[in-house]
Design an enzyme around this catalytic site. Sequence first.
Site, PDB file in Angstrom:
ATOM      1  N   ASP A   1      52.002  61.884  52.491  1.00  0.00           N
ATOM      2  CA  ASP A   1      51.209  60.766  52.116  1.00  0.00           C
ATOM      3  C   ASP A   1      52.353  59.654  51.263  1.00  0.00           C
ATOM      4  OD1 ASP A   1      48.909  59.416  51.662  1.00  0.00           O
ATOM      5  OD2 ASP A   1      48.130  60.698  50.458  1.00  0.00           O
TER       6      ASP A   1
ATOM      7  N   ASN B   1      53.188  56.592  51.939  1.00  0.00           N
ATOM      8  CA  ASN B   1      53.974  55.503  52.807  1.00  0.00           C
ATOM      9  C   ASN B   1      53.689  53.985  52.363  1.00  0.00           C
ATOM     10  OD1 ASN B   1      55.234  57.597  54.019  1.00  0.00           O
ATOM     11  ND2 ASN B   1      54.211  56.949  56.122  1.00  0.00           N
TER      12      ASN B   1
ATOM     13  N   HIS C   1      55.936  53.343  56.504  1.00  0.00           N
ATOM     14  CA  HIS C   1      55.772  54.164  58.075  1.00  0.00           C
ATOM     15  C   HIS C   1      57.097  54.400  58.569  1.00  0.00           C
ATOM     16  CE1 HIS C   1      51.545  54.433  57.139  1.00  0.00           C
ATOM     17  NE2 HIS C   1      51.227  53.285  57.423  1.00  0.00           N
TER      18      HIS C   1
ATOM     19  N   LEU D   1      63.056  76.838  65.168  1.00  0.00           N
ATOM     20  CA  LEU D   1      61.749  76.230  64.375  1.00  0.00           C
ATOM     21  C   LEU D   1      60.808  75.737  65.451  1.00  0.00           C
ATOM     22  CD1 LEU D   1      60.774  75.211  61.726  1.00  0.00           C
ATOM     23  CD2 LEU D   1      62.057  73.171  62.184  1.00  0.00           C
TER      24      LEU D   1
HETATM   25  C1  IPE Z   1      46.138  62.153  54.716  1.00  0.00           C
HETATM   26  O1  IPE Z   1      46.549  60.822  53.981  1.00  0.00           O
HETATM   27  C2  IPE Z   1      46.583  61.901  56.268  1.00  0.00           C
HETATM   28  C3  IPE Z   1      48.018  62.172  56.315  1.00  0.00           C
HETATM   29  C4  IPE Z   1      49.141  62.091  55.526  1.00  0.00           C
HETATM   30  C5  IPE Z   1      48.125  61.715  57.901  1.00  0.00           C
HETATM   31  P1  IPE Z   1      45.459  59.768  54.005  1.00  0.00           P
HETATM   32  O2  IPE Z   1      46.079  58.780  53.113  1.00  0.00           O
HETATM   33  O3  IPE Z   1      45.092  59.359  55.174  1.00  0.00           O
HETATM   34  O4  IPE Z   1      44.145  60.372  53.249  1.00  0.00           O
HETATM   35  P2  IPE Z   1      43.342  59.868  52.090  1.00  0.00           P
HETATM   36  O5  IPE Z   1      42.543  58.669  52.860  1.00  0.00           O
HETATM   37  O6  IPE Z   1      44.260  59.657  50.881  1.00  0.00           O
HETATM   38  O7  IPE Z   1      42.492  61.059  51.639  1.00  0.00           O
HETATM   39  C1  IPE Z   2      50.437  58.600  54.929  1.00  0.00           C
HETATM   40  O1  IPE Z   2      50.873  57.331  53.899  1.00  0.00           O
HETATM   41  C2  IPE Z   2      50.719  58.119  56.367  1.00  0.00           C
HETATM   42  C3  IPE Z   2      49.652  58.247  57.214  1.00  0.00           C
HETATM   43  C4  IPE Z   2      48.387  58.320  56.748  1.00  0.00           C
HETATM   44  C5  IPE Z   2      49.782  57.963  58.623  1.00  0.00           C
HETATM   45  P1  IPE Z   2      49.597  56.299  53.782  1.00  0.00           P
HETATM   46  O2  IPE Z   2      49.698  55.107  54.730  1.00  0.00           O
HETATM   47  O3  IPE Z   2      48.497  57.097  53.598  1.00  0.00           O
HETATM   48  O4  IPE Z   2      50.119  55.690  52.235  1.00  0.00           O
HETATM   49  P2  IPE Z   2      49.314  55.175  51.162  1.00  0.00           P
HETATM   50  O5  IPE Z   2      48.672  56.700  50.774  1.00  0.00           O
HETATM   51  O6  IPE Z   2      48.280  54.129  51.263  1.00  0.00           O
HETATM   52  O7  IPE Z   2      50.428  54.976  49.993  1.00  0.00           O
HETATM   53 MG    MG Z   3      47.442  57.992  52.108  1.00  0.00          MG
END
Ligand code: IPE
Ligand code: IPE
Ligand code: MG
Length: 245
Positions: free
Chosen positions: A32, A34, A49, A144
């Site tokens: 999480d 990105n 991403h 792995l």
């Molecule tokens: C969780 O992150 C999903 C992934 C890392 C793929 P999100 O950013 O989507 O989750 P929430 O919205 O903060 O709960």
């Molecule tokens: C996690 O990073 C990646 C996915 C959920 C695909 P986010 O896109 O949720 O990044 P933030 O949380 O908005 O910073």
């Molecule tokens: Mg996120």
Amino acid sequence: MKWFGLNRTRNGLKSKIDWSSHLPKHIAIMMDGNGRWAKRRGLPRSAGHYAGMQTMRQTISMCHKNGIESLTLYAFSTENWKRPKDEVDYIISLVSEFVQETNVRELNENNIKVFFIGDISKFPEVTQQAMRKVVDETEENTGLKVYFAMNYGGKSDIIQAVRSIVKTKNEEEITEEEFEQFLYTGNNPCPDLLIRTSGEKRLSNFLLWQSAHTELWFTDEMWPDFNEELLYASILDYQNRKKRA
Ligand code: IPE
Ligand code: IPE
Ligand code: MG
């Protein structure tokens, strides 16, 4: 692109770990942050991403080098469809990029076996084909195991397991052990250690059943900044907790 053989160790956390006992066999990661990583740099979310994808490759390599048995990566949740279409399409295109020839060759050279968990039938046909191809082409590997959670949700995992189990088992045959076999993760042992980056401390519908006894580890670093030191920090913490227990 060469993504194996990286050596990013900067200080001595690795040497503090007792590599002979109390190690996590299965690590699950919620990748999480990105978007926030990109925003802080004045970049579009797609750049976050893309950077996150490079970090994911390096993390697979790190786990491989350190003898981790299974790695489950939360790459796309059932809730992530609610994001703008451009962003969803870009994340899906990164998956297709990941399963390119060169990467698959490197996975094979490193004896890594790939799986997908989640309902992949919702992805475009070409993406599903690429997913099936990498699964088929790494099927014989014995090192792995990497599980990509794509269109994965813990709740939908439980629902699909219920739908399957009631077709084949009588009520009295349904036990916890039996039920677990019907989850996407099947025979794979549940994660020992679950890491979430970006400072959020939620499960966000990840492995709900499977994380019943899992140690949770959080870092404020955004996913693209995850590195070997943080992996070692999480393993060391896990080991200290288990040795105390
Ligand atoms: C969780 O992150 C999903 C992934 C890392 C793929 P999100 O950013 O989507 O989750 P929430 O919205 O903060 O709960
Ligand atoms: C996690 O990073 C990646 C996915 C959920 C695909 P986010 O896109 O949720 O990044 P933030 O949380 O908005 O910073
Ligand atoms: Mg996120």
